[in-house]
Design an enzyme around this catalytic site. Structure first.
Site: not given
Length: 290
Positions: A186, A244
């Site tokens: 992403h 993340h």
């Protein structure tokens, strides 16, 4: 006997109302047109500034490097902290599709209106094909890295049991877990889309300076791209704050920046490439656009 004057008065009132509504619609259209013209002119001037474009690279780097520090100062229960939030599902997961759709329309209009040549238009649109190949190739590379660096774990009440089994797909199907180095796809995609859109949209300032046709449809498409670029910046910030691990995000953004450099910063300046944005479009000296 008195219906005639009453009916006539009613018809006259309705006619005046229709006239007023017509005038109101004209005023609203004029205001919308003025805002569209002013907004597109200012956005084009902003994105076309070489200095601001260099600062934009620094901005993206700062977002990725220092943005995670904001996780200590934001509400962890906000809607943007959920993987299932509307923006994450509808926009981030389909970021390339949105970018390709909006930017493809803009490039198509700008190039064709400037040259009236289908071959030149197709050549410039091929940059999006290259971008799609970069996106797909990077995604496969990230999965390969995760496979090569990962190990299989089986969840147990006492903890995790490590299995020496390299077949990731069969292990996941058996209900086990695979843990490897996961580059943030992403962060990569949003960074790449931001750099790509900023580079492509910067052409509009030169397009206007050459006095080329710039009607309301083109200006609207340009502003929609600007809004999408702003959304990608916001969602990139949300991604680095809430999702993340730190190094995964930094590596993802670094790969996105490197992909931009290989294409827009290097290859597209060569004669055997799709060409850089604006290449071959402006053959006459620029003049002030009125």
């Amino acid at each position: 006997m008195e219906r005639g004057p009453v009916v006539g008065a009613g018809l006259g009132a309705r006619a005046r109302i229709r006239t007023l509504l017509g005038c109101l619609v004209k005023v609203l259209l004029w205001v919308a047109s003025a805002l569209l013209y002013f907004g597109s002119e200012q956005a084009a001037r902003l994105l076309g500034s070489p200095c601001l474009r260099r600062l934009y690279h620094a901005w993206l780097a700062a977002v990725v490097i220092f943005g995670p520090l904001l996780q200590f100062h934001v509400n962890p229960r906000t809607i943007f902290a959920s993987h299932g939030n509307f923006f994450n599902i509808k926009f981030v997961n389909s970021a390339w599709g949105w970018t390709c759709t909006f930017l493809g329309g803009f490039v198509l209009l700008v190039v064709f209106l400037a040259t009236r040549r289908v071959a030149v238009t197709a050549r410039h649109l091929s940059r999006l094909v290259v971008g799609a190949a970069v996106w797909r190739g990077a995604g496969r590379a990230f999965l390969l890295i995760e496979d090569l660096t990962g190990s299989c774990f089986e969840p147990l009440p006492q903890g995790l049991l490590l299995h020496e089994l390299p077949d990731r797909r069969s292990r996941l199907a058996a209900g086990h877990q695979w843990r490897g180095y996961t580059v943030s796809s992403h962060t990569f995609l949003l960074t790449f889309c931001c750099l790509l859109m900023a580079e492509e949209a910067a052409v509009f300032a030169k397009y206007l300076a050459h006095g080329l046709p710039a009607g309301a449809p083109l200006r609207l498409v340009f502003l929609l791209n600007v809004l999408l670029l702003g959304l990608w910046n916001f969602l990139l910030l949300c991604t680095v704050i809430y999702f993340h691990q730190y190094t995964h995000k930094v590596v993802g953004a670094a790969v996105g920046t490197f992909a931009w450099y290989l294409t827009y910063g290097s290859w597209y300046h060569q004669p055997w490439s799709p060409g850089s944005p604006g290449h071959g479009l402006f053959t006459h000296p620029s003049r002030k656009h009125n």
